[in-house]
Design a protein around this motif. Sequence first.
Motif, PDB file in Angstrom:
ATOM      1  N   THR A  12       0.873  -1.170   0.000  1.00  0.00           N
ATOM      2  CA  THR A  12       0.000   0.000   0.000  1.00  0.00           C
ATOM      3  C   THR A  12       0.908   1.217   0.000  1.00  0.00           C
ATOM      4  N   VAL A  36      -1.489  -4.946 -10.500  1.00  0.00           N
ATOM      5  CA  VAL A  36      -2.852  -4.499 -10.256  1.00  0.00           C
ATOM      6  C   VAL A  36      -2.746  -3.281  -9.351  1.00  0.00           C
ATOM      7  N   ARG A  38      -5.085  -0.558  -7.292  1.00  0.00           N
ATOM      8  CA  ARG A  38      -6.425  -0.237  -6.794  1.00  0.00           C
ATOM      9  C   ARG A  38      -6.365   1.064  -5.999  1.00  0.00           C
ATOM     10  N   ASN A  39      -7.207   2.006  -6.377  1.00  0.00           N
ATOM     11  CA  ASN A  39      -7.279   3.297  -5.703  1.00  0.00           C
ATOM     12  C   ASN A  39      -8.184   3.144  -4.477  1.00  0.00           C
ATOM     13  N   ILE A  40      -7.597   3.222  -3.290  1.00  0.00           N
ATOM     14  CA  ILE A  40      -8.378   3.066  -2.065  1.00  0.00           C
ATOM     15  C   ILE A  40      -8.605   4.404  -1.364  1.00  0.00           C
ATOM     16  N   LEU A  66      -7.283   6.869 -12.573  1.00  0.00           N
ATOM     17  CA  LEU A  66      -7.911   5.811 -11.789  1.00  0.00           C
ATOM     18  C   LEU A  66      -8.789   6.473 -10.722  1.00  0.00           C
ATOM     19  N   GLY A  69     -11.973   4.040  -5.665  1.00  0.00           N
ATOM     20  CA  GLY A  69     -12.600   2.725  -5.583  1.00  0.00           C
ATOM     21  C   GLY A  69     -12.459   1.859  -6.817  1.00  0.00           C
ATOM     22  N   THR A  70     -11.641   2.271  -7.783  1.00  0.00           N
ATOM     23  CA  THR A  70     -11.476   1.479  -9.006  1.00  0.00           C
ATOM     24  C   THR A  70     -10.083   0.859  -9.049  1.00  0.00           C
ATOM     25  N   GLU A  71      -9.944  -0.112  -9.936  1.00  0.00           N
ATOM     26  CA  GLU A  71      -8.642  -0.773 -10.115  1.00  0.00           C
ATOM     27  C   GLU A  71      -8.423  -1.058 -11.581  1.00  0.00           C
ATOM     28  N   SER A  72      -7.167  -1.273 -11.937  1.00  0.00           N
ATOM     29  CA  SER A  72      -6.816  -1.645 -13.303  1.00  0.00           C
ATOM     30  C   SER A  72      -5.547  -2.478 -13.272  1.00  0.00           C
ATOM     31  N   VAL A  93      -2.952   4.032  -2.829  1.00  0.00           N
ATOM     32  CA  VAL A  93      -3.239   2.892  -3.700  1.00  0.00           C
ATOM     33  C   VAL A  93      -2.698   1.616  -3.064  1.00  0.00           C
ATOM     34  N   SER A  94      -3.334   0.514  -3.378  1.00  0.00           N
ATOM     35  CA  SER A  94      -2.800  -0.807  -3.044  1.00  0.00           C
ATOM     36  C   SER A  94      -2.400  -1.462  -4.346  1.00  0.00           C
TER      37      SER A  94
END
Length: 108
Positions: A12, A36, A38-40, A66, A69-72, A93-94
């Motif tokens: 993270t 991957v 992920r925007n937390i 991004l 709450g989305t990821e790519s 981000v994680s």
Amino acid sequence: MRKPIAESKMNTVLVPAVGTAPATLYVAASAPLRIVVRNISGAVILLSHNSTTLNQPPVLADTFQLGPGTESVFILVPKQGIYAGAAGAGGIVSIAVSEAIPISWMES
């Protein structure tokens, strides 16, 4: 002799605002990697393979946005990095990183 499959990694990362030095999420060494992201956080995260792109706002060219709450998923070629800046404060981000093509596993 086959090389063993590299272990996956997770982390993270705090992402600073665009216009400051970006966060380095990961840099591939000698093999292609899948990452991957992920925007937390509640901020939009801007991603780029070029760290200098995120130093100067406004940032649109050479970036991927991004939303919260989305990821790519991205593929990094050897020696390629991925960098992040937040559109505002409090970016987080994680990430999960693994081999893009685990050839040693495919050969077994």
